[in-house]
Scaffold this motif. Structure first.
Motif, PDB file in Angstrom:
ATOM      1  N   ASN A 220      70.618 -88.553 -61.208  1.00  0.00           N
ATOM      2  CA  ASN A 220      71.042 -87.514 -60.265  1.00  0.00           C
ATOM      3  C   ASN A 220      71.294 -88.131 -58.898  1.00  0.00           C
ATOM      4  OD1 ASN A 220      71.587 -85.169 -58.899  1.00  0.00           O
ATOM      5  ND2 ASN A 220      69.566 -84.265 -59.168  1.00  0.00           N
ATOM      6  N   THR A 221      70.250 -88.349 -58.130  1.00  0.00           N
ATOM      7  CA  THR A 221      70.413 -88.942 -56.802  1.00  0.00           C
ATOM      8  C   THR A 221      69.093 -89.534 -56.332  1.00  0.00           C
ATOM      9  OG1 THR A 221      70.820 -88.450 -54.474  1.00  0.00           O
ATOM     10  CG2 THR A 221      70.022 -86.635 -55.829  1.00  0.00           C
ATOM     11  N   PRO A 222      69.142 -90.665 -55.651  1.00  0.00           N
ATOM     12  CA  PRO A 222      67.915 -91.252 -55.082  1.00  0.00           C
ATOM     13  C   PRO A 222      67.247 -90.336 -54.058  1.00  0.00           C
ATOM     14  CG  PRO A 222      69.696 -92.860 -55.135  1.00  0.00           C
ATOM     15  CD  PRO A 222      70.311 -91.540 -55.468  1.00  0.00           C
ATOM     16  N   GLN A 223      68.005 -89.341 -53.543  1.00  0.00           N
ATOM     17  CA  GLN A 223      67.442 -88.418 -52.555  1.00  0.00           C
ATOM     18  C   GLN A 223      66.266 -87.629 -53.121  1.00  0.00           C
ATOM     19  OE1 GLN A 223      68.346 -88.290 -49.352  1.00  0.00           O
ATOM     20  NE2 GLN A 223      69.800 -89.945 -49.756  1.00  0.00           N
ATOM     21  N   VAL A 224      66.178 -87.589 -54.467  1.00  0.00           N
ATOM     22  CA  VAL A 224      65.067 -86.883 -55.108  1.00  0.00           C
ATOM     23  C   VAL A 224      63.727 -87.478 -54.679  1.00  0.00           C
ATOM     24  CG1 VAL A 224      63.992 -86.358 -57.340  1.00  0.00           C
ATOM     25  CG2 VAL A 224      66.468 -86.166 -57.062  1.00  0.00           C
ATOM     26  N   THR A 225      63.729 -88.777 -54.383  1.00  0.00           N
ATOM     27  CA  THR A 225      62.501 -89.436 -53.919  1.00  0.00           C
ATOM     28  C   THR A 225      61.974 -88.761 -52.665  1.00  0.00           C
ATOM     29  OG1 THR A 225      63.323 -91.538 -54.777  1.00  0.00           O
ATOM     30  CG2 THR A 225      61.465 -91.627 -53.243  1.00  0.00           C
TER      31      THR A 225
END
Length: 375
Positions: A220-225
């Motif tokens: 999905n996206t590293p922003q999930v971190t």
């Protein structure tokens, strides 16, 4: 008509807050008539105007869900029975979210579960006040070890809980993308069940949560971190809140007395009970009880396990019979002659503030949860 319901809630909030602060008790006549009017309003509107059975029964359903949530806190020793009936009354007045609310979660829009919003808003509303007051008192009394305990003890628990929540959101997003879960209530139930299953599995659940989080980061996206960290911080703040309440109860709002100093209506800061033939005490924090209940899927984990209850920290206080029993146990050297007695924290004003926020703005917890997870 909702303005009239809000007015009834405001009148009840003023009266219950005043009596709770002044006397420590809630007068039933300030609460049950309001709850009754709320139930009658929804019965009339549902059956006569809308011809909708669920809507007609929503006041009763709200009353029931308010009771269940309040009773859980009552079992944990954090609430008095008066706090429970106040939440029940507010929930009967507004089983659904108010039309004036801007932030409405799915469980309060189409289903009469607005009591969740009322409860969570009440906790969030008083957090800053308890936080500042507790820190000030601990610093004043030079309780540096207790101050460290607030922030350091079991610091990993919120991050573990955030893994479960984030993992459950990943499952929910995948199902929504597959058009499997389009119903808001079904999605919410799937989310809650997924969290409960990971909690039940313990370390394996942690690994599953971490795996789902990694999957979301990769596909999905590293922003999930960052979303995970925001959720973890939010739950860390909740953990800090419960730690503050627990330590505040012991260090700020309690004193140590001997058995001869105990008086009727005194509120203990501990559980005293008999189990396996031995007299025991319990001072475990509410947050730890909540985590254990989630892990075991056992509501009874919220309460102390005992064969016979001798005295508890419920806000109704000690009876003459309780005191006589404690005196006898001290004389028989079965119990140490030192007891924690606390002043009750009036929660009616917090519930009133939570009610105002709920009907005029919306669900604070839901906006924190969704914004932190990028939904």
């Amino acid at each position: 008509m909702e303005l009239l319901l809000i007015l009834l809630g405001v009148i009840m909030g003023i009266l219950t807050s005043y009596t709770d602060i002044k006397t420590g008790f809630i007068d039933d006549k300030h609460v049950f008539p309001v709850a009754g009017l709320g139930i009658l309003y929804y019965l009339y509107l549902g059956f006569v105007i809308k011809h909708n059975t669920i809507f007609a029964l929503s006041g009763i359903i709200g009353l029931g869900t308010g009771f269940l949530l309040g009773y859980l806190l009552y079992m944990m020793g954090g609430w008095a029975s008066g706090d429970v009936v106040i939440l029940m009354a507010y929930s009967a007045l507004f089983p659904y979210a108010s039309r004036y609310a801007k932030v409405i979660p799915p469980y309060a829009s189409k289903y009469p579960l607005h009591s969740l919003t009322l409860l969570l808003n009440s906790i969030l509303a008083i957090f800053p006040f308890i936080f500042i007051y507790s820190l000030a008192m601990l610093l004043k009394n030079k309780k540096m070890d207790r101050l460290k305990q607030i922030f350091i003890e079991k610091w990993f628990r919120p991050f573990e809980f955030a893994l479960w929540v984030s993992g459950a959101f990943v499952v929910l997003r995948v199902l929504q993308q597959s058009s499997i879960s389009g119903n808001p209530l079904l999605g919410f139930l799937i989310w809650m069940i997924t969290i409960a299953l990971m909690a039940k599995l313990g370390k394996i659940g942690d690994l599953i949560g971490a795996g789902l989080l990694i999957y979301d980061i990769v596909f999905n996206t590293p922003q999930v971190t960052y979303s995970y960290l925001k959720i973890a911080v939010m739950f860390y703040l909740f953990k800090t809140f419960f730690s503050l309440v627990s330590i505040m109860r012991v260090e700020v709002l309690t004193k140590k007395v001997n058995v001869n100093e105990l008086k009727e209506w005194d509120i203990l800061g501990e559980w005293i009970y008999e189990k396996d033939g031995k007299i025991q005490r319990d001072r475990e924090g509410s947050f730890d009880k909540l985590i254990r209940a989630l892990k075991t899927l056992d509501v009874n984990a919220l309460r102390v396990e005992y064969d016979k209850l001798i005295a508890s920290p419920t806000a109704e206080g000690l009876t003459k019979e309780n005191i006589e029993t404690l005196k006898r146990l001290v004389e028989e050297e079965k119990l140490e002659d030192e007891f924690l007695v606390r002043n009750a924290m009036p929660f009616a004003p917090a519930l009133f503030l939570g009610f105002l926020i709920s009907v005029l703005y919306g669900d604070l917890f839901w906006i924190l949860l969704t914004k932190t997870n990028g939904l």
